[in-house]
Motif scaffolding. Structure first.
Motif: not given
Length: 341
Positions: A110-127
């Motif tokens: 709930l406290r995670t920043r937008v940039s961190t969420l998007l980077v996390g999503a990108g890492v998940v999609v790739l790996l």
């Protein structure tokens, strides 16, 4: 703050798409619902969690604690409902257990920043797709009811991969879905993701002489949970969300029945599985156009009438009631931005 009708419209399309994937007749046009509808449903779960915790302006202090309790309460309830539905042994893989697990994970973000969420999503999609295949080779998991292992790396809704959809939903809502700039970014990003995802699969499957393992990682087939499929599904979900927000603001009366279906999405989902259980497996294995249309008309009509007369559906009422009681500290009541149930 009042509900965002465009989100309800998108959720309505998602649940009707899943119903179509279950009982729709064989048709190239209807195949578009397979996989993509469930992915949109999970993207919207991230949207729901973000709205429950303040939308573009996350709540703090006691309100954040209340929001986290509400999310976790929903997760436990959805898990119980999902397990009960799976126990009916219909020829449908129930999404709710994975949905519940992702809700529980979202409570920690709930406290995670937008940039961190998007980077996390990108890492998940790739790996994550490759990691899932690797883990499958080391862990034997029973499908459709194999416990936590199946929820994480199972065949249809592996949380290890599908968390990408949740992260994207959280991120776009934190970025403020009402802002024209955000919508423009979603439109462009959705188009790029769709082309890259499905386009890369189309190219790679033609130019590579791939074996069984590599084929699973480069295909865009529904429920393959590969990088191309997940990326393409994210793109379709974002485009659908932007289109629904636009339509709901300009043609509210026209889209009202579908928006009502989205507002009562859990009732619609549970109800259609109960009907499948009552009618028997042939409604899934031997679908007809008439049967599919009957499901569509009854679901939309019942949800529209229920929302106009009662407000919430029975499943939404119970979910809201339990979560609200669990989060009531007796001090400050949270005021979510458009409670999704």
């Amino acid at each position: 703050m009042r509900r965002i009708e465009g989100i309800d419209l998108a959720r309505g399309l998602a649940v009707l798409g899943m119903v179509t994937a279950h009982v729709g007749p064989d048709s190239r046009w209807l195949e578009i619902a397979d996989g993509r509808s469930a992915a949109l449903f999970v993207v919207l779960s991230g949207v729901s969690v973000a709205l429950m915790s303040g939308g573009a302006r996350p709540v703090d202090g006691v309100r954040r604690v209340q929001a986290r309790v509400k999310v976790l309460s929903r997760a436990f309830i959805l898990l119980g409902v999902g397990v009960a539905l799976a126990a009916l042994n219909t020829p449908v893989v129930v999404i709710l257990p994975t949905y519940a697990l992702l809700f529980a994970v979202a409570a920690c973000l709930l406290r995670t920043r937008v940039s961190t969420l998007l980077v996390g999503a990108g890492v998940v999609v790739l790996l994550a797709p490759a990691l899932r295949v690797l883990l499958e080779g080391r862990i034997t998991a029973e499908l459709n009811g194999g416990g936590i292992i199946d929820l994480v790396i199972g065949e249809y809704y592996p949380a290890l991969v599908w968390i990408a959809y949740l992260l994207v939903g959280l991120a776009v809502t934190r970025a403020d879905l009402r802002a024209p700039r955000t919508r423009a970014a979603l439109l462009i990003g959705g188009a790029v993701a769709t082309v890259l995802g499905y386009g890369s699969a189309a190219v790679l499957t033609r130019v590579l002489d791939a074996g069984p393992t590599l084929s699973r990682l480069i295909t865009a087939e529904p429920h393959s949970s590969s990088t191309p499929e997940v990326l393409g599904n994210i793109g379709v979900a974002l485009l659908t969300l932007v289109a629904c927000l636009w339509l709901a603001e300009r043609l509210p009366r026209l889209v009202a029945p579908l928006a009502a279906t989205g507002a009562l999405a859990l009732t619609a989902y549970v109800g259609h599985l109960l009907v499948i259980w009552l009618l028997g497996p042939d409604v899934v294995w031997l679908p007809t156009v008439g049967g599919w249309l009957a499901f569509m008309v009854v679901i939309v009509g019942a949800c529209w009438a229920s929302r106009a007369t009662v407000g919430r559906g029975p499943a939404e009422w119970a979910l809201h009631r339990v979560a609200a009681r669990a989060a009531d500290t007796g001090e400050v009541r949270a005021t979510p931005v458009g409670d999704p149930t």
